[in-house]
Design an enzyme around this catalytic site. Structure first.
Site, short mmCIF file in Angstrom:
data_model
loop_
_atom_site.label_atom_id
_atom_site.label_comp_id
_atom_site.label_asym_id
_atom_site.label_seq_id
_atom_site.Cartn_x
_atom_site.Cartn_y
_atom_site.Cartn_z
CD GLU A 57 -18.33 5.71 -80.81
OE1 GLU A 57 -19.53 5.82 -81.04
OE2 GLU A 57 -17.88 5.52 -79.67
CB CYS A 97 -10.21 11.67 -77.84
SG CYS A 97 -10.01 10.12 -77.00
CB CYS A 152 -9.51 -3.05 -76.96
SG CYS A 152 -7.96 -2.85 -76.06
CB CYS A 179 -9.63 -2.45 -68.87
SG CYS A 179 -7.92 -2.50 -69.46
CB CYS A 211 -12.61 -0.07 -70.58
SG CYS A 211 -12.44 0.60 -72.25
CD GLU A 261 -2.20 -0.32 -75.06
OE1 GLU A 261 -2.82 -0.03 -74.04
OE2 GLU A 261 -1.19 0.33 -75.45
CB SER A 318 -3.49 6.88 -73.03
OG SER A 318 -3.94 6.13 -71.92
CG LEU A 343 -1.21 3.34 -61.70
CD1 LEU A 343 -0.08 2.47 -62.21
CD2 LEU A 343 -0.66 4.44 -60.79
CG HIS A 344 -7.13 2.68 -64.23
ND1 HIS A 344 -7.40 4.03 -64.28
CD2 HIS A 344 -7.05 2.28 -65.53
CE1 HIS A 344 -7.51 4.41 -65.54
NE2 HIS A 344 -7.29 3.38 -66.31
CB CYS A 346 -12.70 8.59 -70.36
SG CYS A 346 -11.31 9.59 -70.63
N1 SAH Z 1 -6.13 1.69 -74.36
C1 SAH Z 1 -5.49 2.83 -73.89
C2 SAH Z 1 -6.08 4.14 -74.35
C3 SAH Z 1 -7.60 4.25 -74.40
S1 SAH Z 1 -8.54 4.43 -72.94
C4 SAH Z 1 -5.41 2.81 -72.38
O1 SAH Z 1 -6.05 1.96 -71.77
O2 SAH Z 1 -4.67 3.62 -71.83
C5 SAH Z 1 -8.31 6.09 -72.34
C6 SAH Z 1 -8.48 6.17 -70.80
O3 SAH Z 1 -9.85 6.04 -70.39
C7 SAH Z 1 -7.72 5.07 -70.10
O4 SAH Z 1 -7.05 5.58 -68.97
C8 SAH Z 1 -8.83 4.15 -69.68
O5 SAH Z 1 -8.43 3.32 -68.63
C9 SAH Z 1 -9.91 5.14 -69.29
N2 SAH Z 1 -11.24 4.54 -69.20
C10 SAH Z 1 -11.69 3.41 -69.81
N3 SAH Z 1 -12.99 3.19 -69.48
C11 SAH Z 1 -13.37 4.20 -68.66
C12 SAH Z 1 -14.60 4.55 -68.03
N4 SAH Z 1 -15.70 3.81 -68.20
N5 SAH Z 1 -14.64 5.67 -67.27
C13 SAH Z 1 -13.53 6.45 -67.14
N6 SAH Z 1 -12.35 6.18 -67.73
C14 SAH Z 1 -12.26 5.07 -68.48
FE1 SF4 Z 2 -8.44 -1.49 -74.18
FE2 SF4 Z 2 -7.66 0.80 -72.94
FE3 SF4 Z 2 -10.20 -0.08 -72.73
FE4 SF4 Z 2 -8.23 -1.40 -71.51
S1 SF4 Z 2 -8.91 0.74 -71.07
S2 SF4 Z 2 -9.90 -2.33 -72.70
S3 SF4 Z 2 -6.56 -1.16 -72.98
S4 SF4 Z 2 -9.18 0.58 -74.60
#
Ligand code: SAH
Ligand code: SF4
Length: 410
Positions: free
Chosen positions: A121, A134, A141, A145, A148, A216, A247, A270-271, A389
């Site tokens: 996507e 984006c 992946c 996380c 996600c 990633e 990112s 970071l989160h 996101c």
């Molecule tokens: N893998 C990379 C880039 C893709 S994710 C990374 O983790 O940085 C892009 C952003 O969306 C990241 O900051 C990720 O942590 C955030 N993200 C993932 N799932 C999300 C969700 N359900 N709600 C809001 N942000 C989310």
């Molecule tokens: Fe992969 Fe980024 Fe999602 Fe983490 S937030 S599972 S690194 S896509």
């Protein structure tokens, strides 16, 4: 409300036969020259032809060698016999009521075209002063996380440089960004999105690219690097490196090379501000904990007040959203030229997390703002088409790694 167009048109469907020709999209300049020399061109001619091809591919967005009018007919045919200027197939294109677009693109595996294709996507977000694409770097992946949606899908494979660029080229085509391009007819639902950023007079729809789609990017470093260097090449797509953001969830050893070799803007997912919590939310933290991650950020090549690192922080109710977390965030980032991007959690089916309340997000943002950081709260876009996101996930379950291994006899 959203509009979904199914664009799986006959021309694409008819391409089921195995493509024996090599795609030129995504080759760096030296590789492109080498490839032309491999079909008999001498050094000087290969150099000239590769410049011409570069211009046709990346400035004019041409996919048909026949349209390359400054190349003689006979040679155009030779090129067409041996090479492709490949683009992904569009499986679906969805348009949100807010103008956000989401595409499901389909790619064939260039190494093994007999394998089933993969799908990723890509999302386009129009705003008043910019248009952001984006882009995905992997199908699925390897990381997990916990908040996600992509993290619930196994890694199928890395995308090639050509496939990463293919997303940009196809989106540009669909948004009418190539010379003579026309915006597609979307039934007049969406006002024409036009970014005013970029170089003077830039009226392209796509002014910014963020590597924030599926995957990633720093676990697919070489391909991402090649694609971004081509996307920022001034004789081609010519996106400013300041308008490209990569990112990462925190692949520490690749952070310095990203700044030195690619030179794009960096965003860190970071989160959490404590290792015990970050270990749960972003499990890569167990490998490279906060101390190492923050040090890599301090050392990021090219870092300055004009080139800040963006720290992304997803707002999870009762998990990471307390006043104490906000204060610790400020302390952790002290001295780093930083922007803090607060992302309201976007839910997906099956998640156990909730988004923090608006009042909580505001309070958190106040603490961060009062410490002198710009901390915009990212407005979720395209929620009606599931494009926000962390919501990206291809539905191609049959393409899971195990199935592919079975298919390839591994
Ligand atoms: N893998 C990379 C880039 C893709 S994710 C990374 O983790 O940085 C892009 C952003 O969306 C990241 O900051 C990720 O942590 C955030 N993200 C993932 N799932 C999300 C969700 N359900 N709600 C809001 N942000 C989310
Ligand atoms: Fe992969 Fe980024 Fe999602 Fe983490 S937030 S599972 S690194 S896509």
């Amino acid at each position: 409300m959203s509009v979904a167009l199914n664009l799986d048109h006959a021309a694409n469907a008819g391409r089921a036969a195995v493509p024996a020709r090599r795609s030129l999209v995504g080759l760096g300049r030296p590789e492109l020259r080498q490839t032309l020399m491999s079909i008999g061109l001498d050094d000087r001619e290969a150099k000239m032809r590769s410049s011409q091809l570069w211009n046709w591919m990346y400035v004019n967005g041409v996919t048909d060698f026949e349209r390359m009018t400054n190349i003689q007919k006979g040679f155009r045919q030779t090129l067409a016999d041996k090479f492709l200027l490949d683009r992904p197939d569009i499986v679906t294109e969805q348009i949100s009521i807010d103008g956000t677009r989401k595409w499901l693109f389909r790619f064939r595996d260039p190494q093994n075209p007999n394998l089933p294709p993969v799908e990723v996507e890509t999302v386009y977000i129009p705003e008043e002063d910019r248009g952001t694409l984006c882009v995905s770097s992997q199908v699925g992946c390897t990381l997990t996380c916990s908040f996600c949606h992509t993290g619930t899908q196994k890694l199928v494979r890395n995308l090639t440089a050509g496939e990463i660029l293919g997303q940009i080229l196809m989106a540009r085509e669909r948004l009418g960004d190539f010379p003579g391009g026309q915006r597609p007819d979307d039934g007049g639902l969406v006002p024409a999105p036009r970014g005013s950023g970029g170089s003077e007079g830039d009226s392209r729809a796509i002014t910014n690219v963020v590597m924030m789609g599926m995957g990633e990017p720093l676990y697919n470093y070489d391909n991402v690097k090649q694609a971004l260097l081509i996307a920022s090449d001034e004789a081609g797509i010519s996106l400013s490196k300041r308008r490209i953001t990569l990112s990462t969830s925190g692949v520490v050893p690749q952070i310095e090379p990203t700044g030195r070799e690619i030179g794009v803007m960096l965003a860190i997912s970071l989160h959490a501000v404590r290792d015990d919590l970050r270990d749960m939310l972003v499990p890569i933290n167990k490998k490279w904990p906060l101390k190492e991650l923050i040090q890599a950020c301090r050392d990021y090549p090219g870092l300055s007040n004009a080139r800040r690192i963006t720290f992304e922080y997803v707002m999870l109710k009762d998990i990471n959203d307390s006043d104490a977390d906000a204060r610790e965030l400020v302390r952790l980032l002290a001295g780093i030229p930083a922007k803090i991007n607060l992302i309201p959690f976007n839910p997906w089916p099956g998640t156990n997390y909730d988004c923090s309340s608006s009042a909580r997000i505001e309070r958190f943002a106040d603490i961060v703002n009062n410490a002198g950081y710009a901390s915009p709260v990212r407005t979720p876009r395209g929620r009606d088409i599931f494009a926000a996101c962390g919501q990206l996930k291809s539905e191609t379950e049959r393409l899971k790694k195990v199935d592919r291994e079975a298919l390839s006899g591994a």
